[in-house]
Design a protein around this motif. Structure first.
Motif, PDB file in Angstrom:
ATOM      1  N   LYS A   3      -0.202 -13.965   2.713  1.00 47.11           N
ATOM      2  CA  LYS A   3       0.595 -15.064   2.147  1.00 47.11           C
ATOM      3  C   LYS A   3       2.084 -14.874   2.432  1.00 47.11           C
ATOM      4  CE  LYS A   3      -2.468 -16.708  -1.427  1.00 47.11           C
ATOM      5  NZ  LYS A   3      -2.577 -17.200  -2.779  1.00 47.11           N
ATOM      6  N   LYS A   4       2.549 -13.637   2.488  1.00 39.25           N
ATOM      7  CA  LYS A   4       3.964 -13.379   2.786  1.00 39.25           C
ATOM      8  C   LYS A   4       4.261 -13.662   4.254  1.00 39.25           C
ATOM      9  CE  LYS A   4       4.812  -9.925  -0.751  1.00 39.25           C
ATOM     10  NZ  LYS A   4       5.163  -8.526  -1.028  1.00 39.25           N
ATOM     11  N   CYS A   5       3.340 -13.256   5.120  1.00 39.47           N
ATOM     12  CA  CYS A   5       3.562 -13.443   6.556  1.00 39.47           C
ATOM     13  C   CYS A   5       3.299 -14.877   7.003  1.00 39.47           C
ATOM     14  CB  CYS A   5       2.679 -12.508   7.352  1.00 39.47           C
ATOM     15  SG  CYS A   5       3.099 -10.772   7.123  1.00 39.47           S
ATOM     16  N   PHE A   6       2.296 -15.507   6.404  1.00 35.59           N
ATOM     17  CA  PHE A   6       1.910 -16.862   6.785  1.00 35.59           C
ATOM     18  C   PHE A   6       1.821 -17.739   5.541  1.00 35.59           C
ATOM     19  CE2 PHE A   6      -0.144 -13.784   9.641  1.00 35.59           C
ATOM     20  CZ  PHE A   6       0.436 -14.141  10.844  1.00 35.59           C
ATOM     21  N   PRO A   7       2.954 -18.157   4.966  1.00 30.20           N
ATOM     22  CA  PRO A   7       2.940 -18.895   3.700  1.00 30.20           C
ATOM     23  C   PRO A   7       2.291 -20.276   3.791  1.00 30.20           C
ATOM     24  CG  PRO A   7       5.157 -18.827   4.594  1.00 30.20           C
ATOM     25  CD  PRO A   7       4.303 -17.946   5.464  1.00 30.20           C
ATOM     26  N   LYS A   8       2.265 -20.906   4.947  1.00 34.34           N
ATOM     27  CA  LYS A   8       1.687 -22.256   5.091  1.00 34.34           C
ATOM     28  C   LYS A   8       0.243 -22.228   5.600  1.00 34.34           C
ATOM     29  CE  LYS A   8       6.107 -24.487   5.843  1.00 34.34           C
ATOM     30  NZ  LYS A   8       6.873 -25.371   6.715  1.00 34.34           N
ATOM     31  N   ALA A   9      -0.289 -21.057   5.795  1.00 32.40           N
ATOM     32  CA  ALA A   9      -1.659 -20.955   6.319  1.00 32.40           C
ATOM     33  C   ALA A   9      -2.673 -21.371   5.257  1.00 32.40           C
ATOM     34  CB  ALA A   9      -1.934 -19.530   6.756  1.00 32.40           C
ATOM     35  N   LYS A  10      -3.759 -21.982   5.720  1.00 28.02           N
ATOM     36  CA  LYS A  10      -4.845 -22.385   4.825  1.00 28.02           C
ATOM     37  C   LYS A  10      -6.022 -21.431   5.044  1.00 28.02           C
ATOM     38  CE  LYS A  10      -3.783 -27.273   4.681  1.00 28.02           C
ATOM     39  NZ  LYS A  10      -4.301 -28.617   4.941  1.00 28.02           N
ATOM     40  N   GLN A  11      -6.641 -21.054   3.940  1.00 36.92           N
ATOM     41  CA  GLN A  11      -7.799 -20.173   4.020  1.00 36.92           C
ATOM     42  C   GLN A  11      -9.041 -21.026   4.252  1.00 36.92           C
ATOM     43  OE1 GLN A  11      -8.354 -17.702   0.587  1.00 36.92           O
ATOM     44  NE2 GLN A  11      -9.511 -16.190   1.739  1.00 36.92           N
ATOM     45  N   VAL A  12      -9.820 -20.660   5.250  1.00 39.17           N
ATOM     46  CA  VAL A  12     -11.037 -21.407   5.570  1.00 39.17           C
ATOM     47  C   VAL A  12     -12.215 -20.446   5.660  1.00 39.17           C
ATOM     48  CG1 VAL A  12      -9.803 -23.225   6.822  1.00 39.17           C
ATOM     49  CG2 VAL A  12     -10.644 -21.232   8.057  1.00 39.17           C
ATOM     50  N   THR A  13     -13.402 -21.002   5.567  1.00 34.16           N
ATOM     51  CA  THR A  13     -14.615 -20.213   5.792  1.00 34.16           C
ATOM     52  C   THR A  13     -15.297 -20.764   7.023  1.00 34.16           C
ATOM     53  OG1 THR A  13     -15.890 -21.671   4.359  1.00 34.16           O
ATOM     54  CG2 THR A  13     -14.979 -19.694   3.351  1.00 34.16           C
ATOM     55  N   GLU A  14     -15.811 -19.871   7.828  1.00 34.77           N
ATOM     56  CA  GLU A  14     -16.503 -20.325   9.015  1.00 34.77           C
ATOM     57  C   GLU A  14     -17.991 -20.032   8.871  1.00 34.77           C
ATOM     58  OE1 GLU A  14     -16.054 -17.757  12.529  1.00 34.77           O
ATOM     59  OE2 GLU A  14     -14.481 -16.781  11.346  1.00 34.77           O
ATOM     60  N   ARG A  15     -18.784 -20.809   9.529  1.00 36.36           N
ATOM     61  CA  ARG A  15     -20.232 -20.746   9.389  1.00 36.36           C
ATOM     62  C   ARG A  15     -20.785 -19.377   9.775  1.00 36.36           C
ATOM     63  NH1 ARG A  15     -23.897 -24.056  13.308  1.00 36.36           N
ATOM     64  NH2 ARG A  15     -24.987 -22.153  13.716  1.00 36.36           N
ATOM     65  N   PHE A  16     -20.277 -18.781  10.832  1.00 34.47           N
ATOM     66  CA  PHE A  16     -20.802 -17.508  11.307  1.00 34.47           C
ATOM     67  C   PHE A  16     -20.734 -16.428  10.242  1.00 34.47           C
ATOM     68  CE2 PHE A  16     -19.970 -13.285  13.047  1.00 34.47           C
ATOM     69  CZ  PHE A  16     -21.152 -13.083  13.737  1.00 34.47           C
ATOM     70  N   HIS A  17     -19.583 -16.245   9.622  1.00 37.94           N
ATOM     71  CA  HIS A  17     -19.430 -15.173   8.644  1.00 37.94           C
ATOM     72  C   HIS A  17     -20.182 -15.453   7.347  1.00 37.94           C
ATOM     73  CE1 HIS A  17     -16.102 -13.992  11.362  1.00 37.94           C
ATOM     74  NE2 HIS A  17     -16.564 -12.796  11.062  1.00 37.94           N
ATOM     75  N   VAL A  18     -20.257 -16.709   6.961  1.00 37.74           N
ATOM     76  CA  VAL A  18     -21.040 -17.061   5.771  1.00 37.74           C
ATOM     77  C   VAL A  18     -22.514 -16.770   6.028  1.00 37.74           C
ATOM     78  CG1 VAL A  18     -21.775 -18.965   4.292  1.00 37.74           C
ATOM     79  CG2 VAL A  18     -19.380 -18.778   4.973  1.00 37.74           C
ATOM     80  N   GLN A  19     -22.991 -17.169   7.198  1.00 39.82           N
ATOM     81  CA  GLN A  19     -24.395 -16.941   7.553  1.00 39.82           C
ATOM     82  C   GLN A  19     -24.680 -15.444   7.667  1.00 39.82           C
ATOM     83  OE1 GLN A  19     -25.408 -19.087  11.077  1.00 39.82           O
ATOM     84  NE2 GLN A  19     -27.579 -19.121  10.590  1.00 39.82           N
ATOM     85  N   LYS A  20     -23.764 -14.684   8.239  1.00 37.56           N
ATOM     86  CA  LYS A  20     -23.932 -13.241   8.372  1.00 37.56           C
ATOM     87  C   LYS A  20     -24.020 -12.578   6.999  1.00 37.56           C
ATOM     88  CE  LYS A  20     -21.699  -9.167  10.240  1.00 37.56           C
ATOM     89  NZ  LYS A  20     -20.426  -8.566  10.502  1.00 37.56           N
ATOM     90  N   LEU A  21     -23.131 -12.953   6.107  1.00 36.97           N
ATOM     91  CA  LEU A  21     -23.137 -12.386   4.758  1.00 36.97           C
ATOM     92  C   LEU A  21     -24.440 -12.713   4.024  1.00 36.97           C
ATOM     93  CD1 LEU A  21     -21.615 -10.882   2.524  1.00 36.97           C
ATOM     94  CD2 LEU A  21     -20.617 -13.054   1.860  1.00 36.97           C
ATOM     95  N   ALA A  22     -24.904 -13.963   4.148  1.00 33.80           N
ATOM     96  CA  ALA A  22     -26.155 -14.363   3.498  1.00 33.80           C
ATOM     97  C   ALA A  22     -27.341 -13.601   4.068  1.00 33.80           C
ATOM     98  CB  ALA A  22     -26.367 -15.861   3.652  1.00 33.80           C
ATOM     99  N   THR A  23     -27.374 -13.447   5.378  1.00 35.97           N
ATOM    100  CA  THR A  23     -28.472 -12.719   6.022  1.00 35.97           C
ATOM    101  C   THR A  23     -28.485 -11.255   5.598  1.00 35.97           C
ATOM    102  OG1 THR A  23     -28.355 -14.203   7.924  1.00 35.97           O
ATOM    103  CG2 THR A  23     -29.500 -12.127   8.246  1.00 35.97           C
ATOM    104  N   GLU A  24     -27.326 -10.625   5.564  1.00 38.08           N
ATOM    105  CA  GLU A  24     -27.249  -9.225   5.140  1.00 38.08           C
ATOM    106  C   GLU A  24     -27.673  -9.053   3.687  1.00 38.08           C
ATOM    107  OE1 GLU A  24     -23.213  -8.169   5.986  1.00 38.08           O
ATOM    108  OE2 GLU A  24     -23.612  -7.822   8.114  1.00 38.08           O
ATOM    109  N   THR A  25     -27.289  -9.998   2.846  1.00 35.27           N
ATOM    110  CA  THR A  25     -27.669  -9.934   1.429  1.00 35.27           C
ATOM    111  C   THR A  25     -29.175 -10.070   1.268  1.00 35.27           C
ATOM    112  OG1 THR A  25     -25.537 -10.868   0.803  1.00 35.27           O
ATOM    113  CG2 THR A  25     -27.282 -10.959  -0.839  1.00 35.27           C
ATOM    114  N   LEU A  26     -29.777 -11.015   1.978  1.00 38.83           N
ATOM    115  CA  LEU A  26     -31.234 -11.190   1.913  1.00 38.83           C
ATOM    116  C   LEU A  26     -31.961  -9.965   2.459  1.00 38.83           C
ATOM    117  CD1 LEU A  26     -31.699 -14.912   2.959  1.00 38.83           C
ATOM    118  CD2 LEU A  26     -32.202 -13.899   0.743  1.00 38.83           C
ATOM    119  N   GLN A  27     -31.431  -9.375   3.517  1.00 36.87           N
ATOM    120  CA  GLN A  27     -32.043  -8.179   4.092  1.00 36.87           C
ATOM    121  C   GLN A  27     -32.004  -7.026   3.091  1.00 36.87           C
ATOM    122  OE1 GLN A  27     -33.594  -8.183   6.927  1.00 36.87           O
ATOM    123  NE2 GLN A  27     -34.034  -6.012   7.109  1.00 36.87           N
ATOM    124  N   ASP A  28     -30.872  -6.816   2.443  1.00 31.37           N
ATOM    125  CA  ASP A  28     -30.755  -5.757   1.433  1.00 31.37           C
ATOM    126  C   ASP A  28     -31.726  -5.993   0.276  1.00 31.37           C
ATOM    127  OD1 ASP A  28     -28.781  -4.597   2.949  1.00 31.37           O
ATOM    128  OD2 ASP A  28     -27.124  -5.376   1.719  1.00 31.37           O
TER     129      ASP A  28
END
Length: 71
Positions: A3-28
């Motif tokens: 936030k200090k370096c990029f004050p106007k940046a917007k936080q987004v979620t991308e499909r790849f990382h969401v899908q990866k996290l869900a897959t890893e959680t289901l695997q565990d």
């Protein structure tokens, strides 16, 4: 820091990382429950006496009510 370096940046979620996290959680989750099921099965097998392991399960004959071992 972001936030200090990029004050106007917007936080987004991308499909790849969401899908990866869900897959890893289901695997565990799957691995945990598979291990629990294996442990439970081992406990049940340990409860069977040595004789029953070789004798086989008891069955009731349809022709009579006497028990017999199929082996």
């Amino acid at each position: 820091m972001a936030k200090k370096c990029f004050p106007k940046a917007k936080q987004v979620t991308e499909r790849f990382h969401v899908q990866k996290l869900a897959t890893e959680t289901l695997q565990d989750f799957s691995i945990k429950h598979r291990c629990e099921a294996i442990d439970l099965e081992k406990e049940e097998l340990c409860k069977i006496s040595f004789f029953e392991c070789f004798q086989g399960p008891k069955h009731t004959s349809k022709l009579s009510d006497t028990e017999f071992a199929p082996f």
